[in-house]
Design an enzyme around this catalytic site. Structure first.
Site, PDB file in Angstrom:
ATOM      1  N   GLY A 275       0.828  -1.192   0.000  1.00  0.00           N
ATOM      2  CA  GLY A 275       0.000   0.000   0.000  1.00  0.00           C
ATOM      3  C   GLY A 275       0.868   1.250   0.000  1.00  0.00           C
ATOM      4  N   ARG A 276       1.661   1.377   1.059  1.00  0.00           N
ATOM      5  CA  ARG A 276       2.442   2.597   1.281  1.00  0.00           C
ATOM      6  C   ARG A 276       3.273   3.036   0.071  1.00  0.00           C
ATOM      7  NH1 ARG A 276       3.899   3.969   6.454  1.00  0.00           N
ATOM      8  NH2 ARG A 276       3.526   1.789   6.989  1.00  0.00           N
ATOM      9  N   ARG A 311       0.000   9.732  11.966  1.00  0.00           N
ATOM     10  CA  ARG A 311       1.284   9.037  12.099  1.00  0.00           C
ATOM     11  C   ARG A 311       2.300   9.751  13.010  1.00  0.00           C
ATOM     12  NH1 ARG A 311       4.443   8.026   8.543  1.00  0.00           N
ATOM     13  NH2 ARG A 311       4.967   5.906   9.111  1.00  0.00           N
ATOM     14  N   CYS A 342      -7.209  18.833  21.597  1.00  0.00           N
ATOM     15  CA  CYS A 342      -6.872  18.923  23.018  1.00  0.00           C
ATOM     16  C   CYS A 342      -6.150  17.649  23.420  1.00  0.00           C
ATOM     17  CB  CYS A 342      -8.123  19.124  23.852  1.00  0.00           C
ATOM     18  SG  CYS A 342      -8.964  20.634  23.387  1.00  0.00           S
TER      19      CYS A 342
END
Ligand SMILES: *Cc1c(COP(=O)(O)O)cnc(C)c1O
Length: 430
Positions: A275-276, A311, A342
């Site tokens: 994929g990457r 990531r 937050c």
């Protein structure tokens, strides 16, 4: 400061932003297509035709799947919605690999109904699949080499991993399948994630070729294909270089001759499910600087957050940042680039040297084409961004609109929220 380039100019990007408000992920179609062709070309020696089954989880957008299908890729799915995406993009039958784990019956049923290649994760899934969907004529088993192979940092040690059959189990698995009338077999493993060392994939092929030979010898089963999984890394850092696909291919071809052809086990198809490396480098998260804040540290606050790209916050991953119009400046300042969540680790960069940034600057975060938008979430009422496709003729197409508060409230049965969201939206149009 080392730079990475972007496939657009500042003026071009300002024009895009005038039409589609930030933040958004922008994907470079031409670069995705050229890379897909190179990938296929690198493995053109493979008998029966090399294929990469694109891991849908990396970029689950049917427009992208359609482009990759045109370039000869299949789809690797691991959930019902991913199967539906592949089906909708026109990816059919054995062009779909279903590599799941802890799988619900309904997902096996859908995969079998589509004629997808089902890749089983455990011995107990054989009777489970048989009971719920029936056994198809072709099945693949996922091997976990355990102590025979060292994992890498992201995926961890195979022995600790939840995936796959042990060595004894996988031999037992093929025996069971043969006994139950399955006639066509594949073998899969995936032991790396974001790995930049090409030799790692050659070693994985070696492991699978040896096991294929053992399966032939002990069980009289000739495998139809081996699937080396995904996990080819990309150079997130400017000083890193891309994995040499030709070198991986040449190493695997040499082993194929030694371990497969020489034993009379060819043709054995070799496939992957990356994929990457397919889309990662060709996606860019574009955001606008909202605030510049100086306390004990210097903070640059964007209109994007960790909800758009998890990531860095999740793995401490490096993503390169370009400040549009300030590329190539030699003087800089140290800063943290943050979002508005937050959550204190909502940072795209920590202690990064960047050109001096002012509110209003456009910032481009690199390498967001895989596991970027896909990993997005709605925590803190953050809405998922749009996805845009930069076409080869320079035009831009919206391939997923940005979420609105109505999308965020869509699963609540609470009419007042809907009315308020609609009223707010109407006011903002005035
Ligand atoms: C995540 C995953 C992939 C894709 O991994 P990349 O690092 O994107 O190449 C392929 N196969 C399986 C089973 C996966 O879980």
């Amino acid at each position: 400061m080392m730079e990475k380039s972007v496939p657009f100019t500042e003026e071009q990007l300002e024009r895009i932003v005038a039409q589609f408000p930030t933040p958004f992920h922008l994907y470079d179609e031409g670069a995705i297509r050229r890379n897909a062709r190179r990938f296929r070309e690198a493995f053109s020696w493979v008998p029966g035709g090399f294929a990469n089954f694109f891991a849908v989880k990396a970029l689950p957008n049917p427009h992208i799947l359609g482009i990759l299908k045109e370039e000869g890729m299949g789809a690797d799915c691991s959930s019902l919605p991913e199967l539906l995406l592949a089906e909708a993009a026109g990816i059919r039958g054995e062009e779909i690999m279903f590599t799941s784990n802890d799988t619900p019956a309904v997902e096996f049923k859908k995969a079998v109904a589509l004629g997808a290649i089902v890749n089983l994760d455990d011995l107990t899934h054989i009777p489970f699949l048989e009971e719920h969907a029936g056994l198809p004529e072709l099945l693949c088993l996922r091997y976990n080499p355990g102590p025979l192979k060292k994992g890498n940092a992201i995926i961890g040690n195979p022995q600790e991993s939840k995936y796959g059959f042990t060595r004894e189990q996988i031999l037992e698995g093929y025996r069971m399948l043969k006994e139950r009338g399955v006639r066509r077999f594949g073998l899969h493993t995936m032991v790396a994630s974001n790995e930049l060392n090409p030799d790692y994939f050659v070693e994985t092929a070696s492991l699978l070729f040896d096991l294929a030979a053992e399966i032939a010898e002990r069980l009289g089963i000739r495998l139809e294909f081996v699937n080396l999984g995904g996990g080819i890394g990309i150079p997130y850092r400017p000083e890193q270089s891309a994995v040499d696909l030709e070198r991986i291919s040449a190493g695997i071809e040499r082993l194929y001759r030694e371990k497969i052809a020489a034993r009379g086990l060819d043709p054995l198809r070799v496939v992957m499910e990356c994929g990457r490396v397919v889309t990662g480098p060709y996606g860019y998260l574009v955001a606008r600087v909202l605030h510049r804040k100086e306390t004990y540290k210097r903070f640059i606050g964007l209109d994007a957050s960790m909800a758009n790209l998890m990531r860095p916050g999740m793995y401490g991953a490096y993503h390169h940042i370009t400040v549009m119009g300030k590329e190539g400046r030699t003087e800089g300042e140290l800063c943290d680039v943050t979002g508005s969540l937050c959550e204190n680790n909502d940072r795209f960069a920590i202690d990064r040297m960047l050109p001096q940034i002012s509110p209003g600057d456009l910032v481009v975060i690199h390498d967001t084409g895989a596991h970027g938008h896909a990993m997005g979430f709605n925590y803190n009422g953050k809405l998922r961004s749009a996805e845009l496709l930069l076409r080869e003729d320079g035009s831009v197409r919206l391939i997923r609109r940005a979420e609105t508060p109505l999308d965020y409230f869509a699963t609540l049965d609470y009419p007042r929220l809907r009315e308020d969201a609609l009223a707010t939206a109407a006011r903002s149009q005035e």
